[in-house]
Each structure stands twice: as structure tokens, then as C-alpha cells.
Scaffold this motif. Structure first.
Motif, PDB file in Angstrom:
ATOM      1  N   SER A  31      -4.020  -2.327  -5.407  1.00  7.00           N
ATOM      2  CA  SER A  31      -2.706  -2.768  -5.868  1.00  7.00           C
ATOM      3  C   SER A  31      -1.593  -2.104  -5.054  1.00  7.00           C
ATOM      4  O   SER A  31      -0.628  -2.756  -4.668  1.00  7.00           O
ATOM      5  CB  SER A  31      -2.551  -2.449  -7.349  1.00  7.00           C
ATOM      6  N   GLU A  32      -1.724  -0.807  -4.783  1.00  6.01           N
ATOM      7  CA  GLU A  32      -0.732  -0.105  -3.981  1.00  6.01           C
ATOM      8  C   GLU A  32      -0.710  -0.632  -2.549  1.00  6.01           C
ATOM      9  O   GLU A  32       0.350  -0.804  -1.956  1.00  6.01           O
ATOM     10  CB  GLU A  32      -1.009   1.393  -4.000  1.00  6.01           C
ATOM     11  N   ASP A  33      -1.888  -0.912  -1.996  1.00  9.88           N
ATOM     12  CA  ASP A  33      -1.961  -1.472  -0.645  1.00  9.88           C
ATOM     13  C   ASP A  33      -1.292  -2.838  -0.594  1.00  9.88           C
ATOM     14  O   ASP A  33      -0.558  -3.142   0.351  1.00  9.88           O
ATOM     15  CB  ASP A  33      -3.411  -1.581  -0.178  1.00  9.88           C
ATOM     16  N   VAL A  89       5.900  -5.441   0.697  1.00  7.25           N
ATOM     17  CA  VAL A  89       7.196  -4.879   1.079  1.00  7.25           C
ATOM     18  C   VAL A  89       7.397  -5.028   2.589  1.00  7.25           C
ATOM     19  O   VAL A  89       8.486  -5.411   3.049  1.00  7.25           O
ATOM     20  CB  VAL A  89       7.306  -3.407   0.642  1.00  7.25           C
ATOM     21  N   LYS A  90       6.377  -4.767   3.380  1.00  5.41           N
ATOM     22  CA  LYS A  90       6.483  -4.916   4.835  1.00  5.41           C
ATOM     23  C   LYS A  90       6.750  -6.369   5.219  1.00  5.41           C
ATOM     24  O   LYS A  90       7.557  -6.644   6.111  1.00  5.41           O
ATOM     25  CB  LYS A  90       5.201  -4.427   5.515  1.00  5.41           C
ATOM     26  N   ASP A 117     -13.645   2.280 -10.849  1.00  4.87           N
ATOM     27  CA  ASP A 117     -13.145   0.912 -10.729  1.00  4.87           C
ATOM     28  C   ASP A 117     -11.631   0.859 -10.881  1.00  4.87           C
ATOM     29  O   ASP A 117     -10.937   0.158 -10.131  1.00  4.87           O
ATOM     30  CB  ASP A 117     -13.805   0.000 -11.776  1.00  4.87           C
ATOM     31  N   SER A 118     -11.109   1.573 -11.840  1.00  5.32           N
ATOM     32  CA  SER A 118      -9.655   1.550 -12.048  1.00  5.32           C
ATOM     33  C   SER A 118      -8.929   2.216 -10.885  1.00  5.32           C
ATOM     34  O   SER A 118      -7.852   1.789 -10.486  1.00  5.32           O
ATOM     35  CB  SER A 118      -9.290   2.221 -13.376  1.00  5.32           C
ATOM     36  N   ARG A 119      -9.527   3.262 -10.318  1.00  6.93           N
ATOM     37  CA  ARG A 119      -8.922   3.928  -9.158  1.00  6.93           C
ATOM     38  C   ARG A 119      -8.921   2.994  -7.949  1.00  6.93           C
ATOM     39  O   ARG A 119      -7.936   2.908  -7.219  1.00  6.93           O
ATOM     40  CB  ARG A 119      -9.686   5.214  -8.840  1.00  6.93           C
ATOM     41  N   ILE A 120     -10.012   2.275  -7.752  1.00  2.00           N
ATOM     42  CA  ILE A 120     -10.110   1.319  -6.640  1.00  2.00           C
ATOM     43  C   ILE A 120      -9.087   0.204  -6.818  1.00  2.00           C
ATOM     44  O   ILE A 120      -8.393  -0.184  -5.882  1.00  2.00           O
ATOM     45  CB  ILE A 120     -11.550   0.759  -6.520  1.00  2.00           C
TER      46      ILE A 120
END
Length: 108
Positions: A16-18, A24-25, A8-11
Motif C-alpha cells: 500500500s505504501e509503495d 504521488v510520483k 500478511d498485514s505487514r506485506i
């Protein structure tokens, strides 16, 4: 259970990174669109009017110069064709000249 929390934390970290990359884009696209300059221009109506007057004048002068060049080119080619004394084209040009002369002779 510990494995489930790690997944869950990895997902969440991937999402969050996505989201950050997407944000930013979007910010870069807004910078490219120069929306800040546009909104500043809308808050200064006299500057907007002045820029529109200048751009309209430039377009008008450009159209006038372009049309003059185009008309001069057409007239030049008509003169060349008239000098060749081609039967059909010569008669057509003579008719145009007569029509223009009649229009100039009319009193308004």
C-alpha cells in the motif's frame, strides 16, 4: 497463526505504501507535463489556431533574419576572397557574377 496474519498485514501495508508513493510520483509527473493546459487548449480551437499563427510567424521571421545574416556573411567573405585576386577562387567568383548579370538581363 497469529504470526502469519502479522506478516500478511505487514506485506499489505508495504504494498500500500509503495502504491501510494508511485501514485504521488505519477501525479507529480502529470503536473510537470502540463497535461491540463493541453486539454484546455484542445477545447478552445480558436486559441489553438491563434497560438499556431503566432508561433509560425515568429519562426518565419526568425528564419528570414537568420538566412539574411548567413547570406550577408557568405557574401562578405566572397568579396574578401575576390579582393585577394586568388586565381581559382577569383575565376569562380567572376563566373558567378557573370551568371547573375545574364539572369538580370533576361526579359521574362
Amino acid at each position: 497463526m497469529a504470526q502469519g496474519n502479522n506478516d500478511d498485514s505487514r506485506i499489505q501495508k508495504d504494498v500500500s505504501e509503495d502504491n501510494h508513493t508511485l501514485l504521488v510520483k505519477m501525479a507529480q509527473q502529470l503536473e510537470k507535463s502540463r497535461i491540463q493546459e493541453y486539454t484546455q487548449l484542445l477545447h478552445r480551437p480558436w486559441r489553438l489556431i491563434w497560438l499556431n499563427i503566432l508561433s509560425g510567424t515568429a519562426r518565419g521571421v526568425g528564419i528570414a533574419i537568420g538566412f539574411t545574416f548567413f547570406a550577408a556573411t557568405i557574401i562578405y567573405f566572397l568579396q574578401v576572397l575576390g579582393a585577394l585576386n586568388l586565381p581559382i577562387i577569383g575565376d569562380y567568383i567572376a563566373d558567378i557574377v557573370r551568371i547573375v548579370q545574364r539572369q538580370l538581363e533576361l526579359d521574362y
